[in-house]
Design an enzyme around this catalytic site. Sequence first.
Site, PDB file in Angstrom:
ATOM      1  N   GLU A  91       0.825  -1.204   0.000  1.00 44.78           N
ATOM      2  CA  GLU A  91       0.000   0.000   0.000  1.00 44.78           C
ATOM      3  C   GLU A  91       0.862   1.257   0.000  1.00 44.78           C
ATOM      4  O   GLU A  91       1.911   1.295   0.637  1.00 44.78           O
ATOM      5  CB  GLU A  91      -0.880   0.009   1.253  1.00 44.78           C
ATOM      6  CG  GLU A  91      -1.870  -1.125   1.262  1.00 44.78           C
ATOM      7  CD  GLU A  91      -2.720  -1.159   2.520  1.00 44.78           C
ATOM      8  OE1 GLU A  91      -3.333  -2.194   2.770  1.00 44.78           O
ATOM      9  OE2 GLU A  91      -2.757  -0.143   3.247  1.00 44.78           O
ATOM     10  N   CYS A 104       3.239   8.437   1.269  1.00 44.25           N
ATOM     11  CA  CYS A 104       3.612   7.499   2.335  1.00 44.25           C
ATOM     12  C   CYS A 104       3.822   6.154   1.675  1.00 44.25           C
ATOM     13  O   CYS A 104       2.870   5.560   1.163  1.00 44.25           O
ATOM     14  CB  CYS A 104       2.475   7.441   3.358  1.00 44.25           C
ATOM     15  SG  CYS A 104       2.732   6.181   4.608  1.00 44.25           S
ATOM     16  N   CYS A 111       5.575  -7.294   7.486  1.00 41.78           N
ATOM     17  CA  CYS A 111       6.527  -6.837   8.503  1.00 41.78           C
ATOM     18  C   CYS A 111       6.740  -7.962   9.514  1.00 41.78           C
ATOM     19  O   CYS A 111       5.820  -8.704   9.823  1.00 41.78           O
ATOM     20  CB  CYS A 111       5.973  -5.600   9.218  1.00 41.78           C
ATOM     21  SG  CYS A 111       7.128  -4.892  10.410  1.00 41.78           S
ATOM     22  N   CYS A 115       3.740  -5.822  15.862  1.00 41.81           N
ATOM     23  CA  CYS A 115       3.073  -4.937  16.829  1.00 41.81           C
ATOM     24  C   CYS A 115       1.582  -5.319  16.882  1.00 41.81           C
ATOM     25  O   CYS A 115       0.962  -5.529  15.835  1.00 41.81           O
ATOM     26  CB  CYS A 115       3.251  -3.474  16.425  1.00 41.81           C
ATOM     27  SG  CYS A 115       4.991  -3.019  16.251  1.00 41.81           S
ATOM     28  N   CYS A 118      -1.222  -3.302  14.870  1.00 44.13           N
ATOM     29  CA  CYS A 118      -0.957  -2.970  13.469  1.00 44.13           C
ATOM     30  C   CYS A 118      -1.436  -4.041  12.497  1.00 44.13           C
ATOM     31  O   CYS A 118      -1.110  -5.226  12.660  1.00 44.13           O
ATOM     32  CB  CYS A 118       0.552  -2.750  13.316  1.00 44.13           C
ATOM     33  SG  CYS A 118       1.070  -2.526  11.610  1.00 44.13           S
ATOM     34  N   CYS A 332      -1.437   2.328   7.764  1.00 45.20           N
ATOM     35  CA  CYS A 332      -0.757   1.047   7.769  1.00 45.20           C
ATOM     36  C   CYS A 332      -1.571  -0.237   7.582  1.00 45.20           C
ATOM     37  O   CYS A 332      -2.160  -0.764   8.524  1.00 45.20           O
ATOM     38  CB  CYS A 332      -0.013   0.984   9.111  1.00 45.20           C
ATOM     39  SG  CYS A 332       1.401  -0.067   9.087  1.00 45.20           S
TER      40      CYS A 332
HETATM   41  N1  SAH Z   1       7.401   0.097  10.861  1.00 50.75           N
HETATM   42  C1  SAH Z   1       7.536   1.483  11.028  1.00 50.75           C
HETATM   43  C2  SAH Z   1       6.845   2.293   9.960  1.00 50.75           C
HETATM   44  C3  SAH Z   1       5.533   1.811   9.461  1.00 50.75           C
HETATM   45  S1  SAH Z   1       4.194   1.894  10.560  1.00 50.75           S
HETATM   46  C4  SAH Z   1       7.055   1.886  12.414  1.00 50.75           C
HETATM   47  O1  SAH Z   1       6.464   1.073  13.094  1.00 50.75           O
HETATM   48  O2  SAH Z   1       7.328   3.022  12.814  1.00 50.75           O
HETATM   49  C5  SAH Z   1       3.806   3.643  10.538  1.00 50.75           C
HETATM   50  C6  SAH Z   1       3.214   4.163  11.825  1.00 50.75           C
HETATM   51  O3  SAH Z   1       1.863   3.713  11.988  1.00 50.75           O
HETATM   52  C7  SAH Z   1       3.943   3.727  13.072  1.00 50.75           C
HETATM   53  O4  SAH Z   1       4.084   4.814  13.960  1.00 50.75           O
HETATM   54  C8  SAH Z   1       3.013   2.687  13.629  1.00 50.75           C
HETATM   55  O5  SAH Z   1       3.244   2.459  14.992  1.00 50.75           O
HETATM   56  C9  SAH Z   1       1.681   3.297  13.306  1.00 50.75           C
HETATM   57  N2  SAH Z   1       0.541   2.376  13.374  1.00 50.75           N
HETATM   58  C10 SAH Z   1       0.486   1.082  13.024  1.00 50.75           C
HETATM   59  N3  SAH Z   1      -0.760   0.584  13.229  1.00 50.75           N
HETATM   60  C11 SAH Z   1      -1.493   1.605  13.713  1.00 50.75           C
HETATM   61  C12 SAH Z   1      -2.841   1.720  14.119  1.00 50.75           C
HETATM   62  N4  SAH Z   1      -3.679   0.690  14.096  1.00 50.75           N
HETATM   63  N5  SAH Z   1      -3.262   2.930  14.574  1.00 50.75           N
HETATM   64  C13 SAH Z   1      -2.414   3.997  14.612  1.00 50.75           C
HETATM   65  N6  SAH Z   1      -1.134   3.938  14.234  1.00 50.75           N
HETATM   66  C14 SAH Z   1      -0.669   2.750  13.802  1.00 50.75           C
HETATM   67 FE1  SF4 Z   2       5.799  -3.371  11.539  1.00 52.93          FE
HETATM   68 FE2  SF4 Z   2       3.395  -2.344  11.911  1.00 52.93          FE
HETATM   69 FE3  SF4 Z   2       5.067  -2.573  13.972  1.00 52.93          FE
HETATM   70 FE4  SF4 Z   2       5.569  -0.757  12.040  1.00 52.93          FE
HETATM   71  S1  SF4 Z   2       3.837  -0.785  13.431  1.00 52.93           S
HETATM   72  S2  SF4 Z   2       7.012  -2.206  12.978  1.00 52.93           S
HETATM   73  S3  SF4 Z   2       4.775  -1.874  10.238  1.00 52.93           S
HETATM   74  S4  SF4 Z   2       4.185  -4.273  12.797  1.00 52.93           S
END
Ligand code: SAH
Ligand code: SF4
Length: 346
Positions: A91, A104, A111, A115, A118, A332
């Site tokens: 995406e 973006c 990944c 997390c 996410c 994301c």
């Molecule tokens: N992997 C990197 C960059 C991609 S994620 C990282 O984790 O920083 C981009 C941002 O979106 C990160 O700050 C991540 O923590 C946030 N993010 C992921 N899932 C989310 C969600 N459900 N709600 C809000 N922010 C989210």
């Molecule tokens: Fe990976 Fe999503 Fe965590 Fe960013 S927020 S490191 S994309 S799992």
Amino acid sequence: MLKDIGSMFEEELKEEMASLGEPAYRAGQIYKWLQSGIKSFDEMTNISKKLREKLVENYYISFASIEKKLISAYDDTRKYLLSFPDGEAVESVLMKYHHGYTSCISTQVGCKMGCTFCATGKSGFSRNLTASEMLSQLRAEQEDANIRISNIVLMGMGEPLDNYENVLRFLRLVSSEKGMNIGMRHISLSTCGVVPRIYDLAAEKLQLTLSVSLHAPNDQIRSRTMPINRKYGIDELLRACRYYIEQTGRRISFEYAMIDGVNDSDACAAELASRLREMICHVNLIPVNTVGGTGYKKSRMDRIKSFISVLEKAGITATVRRTLGSDINASCGQLKRAYKKEEKTE
Ligand code: SAH
Ligand code: SF4
């Protein structure tokens, strides 16, 4: 095996030309064509047919195809699902701000970091993207929307510092004068906190903005939501951040997803403030996007306001991130739901 010519620097192309018995100046011509976003060697009109044939035999040009496109009814934010010839898809989101267009982009297909809030983290990992595949996301968007991108955030699918070599290569290509010429000051890289790579990046002394996804004020909460924290705890992460600021002179932006009842109390804000004391930084609060099956809910607005006021009283600047494209879930890994138009293109 064919080589990924679109990920090569001009210097590397010179070596390739030498190995093909071609003069060095060809490298400059080919580099310019590649950076202009052509999709086939036939478009290189100032290159002889014979050399073009040699190129086809040895290299490939990567490009991204639009599989799906959602356009926000509110603010024209466009979210794309882009596929590569091997069938993998990522995406990218194109956002319009007063100062221009920000893209973006994704750095990996999926990944590994897992997390819990996410959508990308939940879908597992498939592969790294090459530098040219990162560039091709920008080109697909520019071509589709007929605009020029001025800013880039590496905040799509994937962890950029888990694909360090390719991301660095991308940064150098996209900022090169003969390339898209987007300066490092117009680029942000977001990481969940791969500490050794933050030190590596600091040594590069690039003028990009580092965003660190913190999302919790202590190890107890952070390790529950972000598995990487079990490897590199908050103290170790913040030490790396301080070093980064010292080396680059750049302010760090801490991302903090506000999750109802998990990390959004005033006590959490106070703890966060004390951890970030005397750091040149900014806190970006993001009401968490609810991802199916996680059970996480956005914090209430009054909670967020109270959280900000605790931070500000402690001298830490904080803002709530403007949520562009909220109707198309432009964050994301969640391509779905309400949209104005949906188009499938070739
Ligand atoms: N992997 C990197 C960059 C991609 S994620 C990282 O984790 O920083 C981009 C941002 O979106 C990160 O700050 C991540 O923590 C946030 N993010 C992921 N899932 C989310 C969600 N459900 N709600 C809000 N922010 C989210
Ligand atoms: Fe990976 Fe999503 Fe965590 Fe960013 S927020 S490191 S994309 S799992």
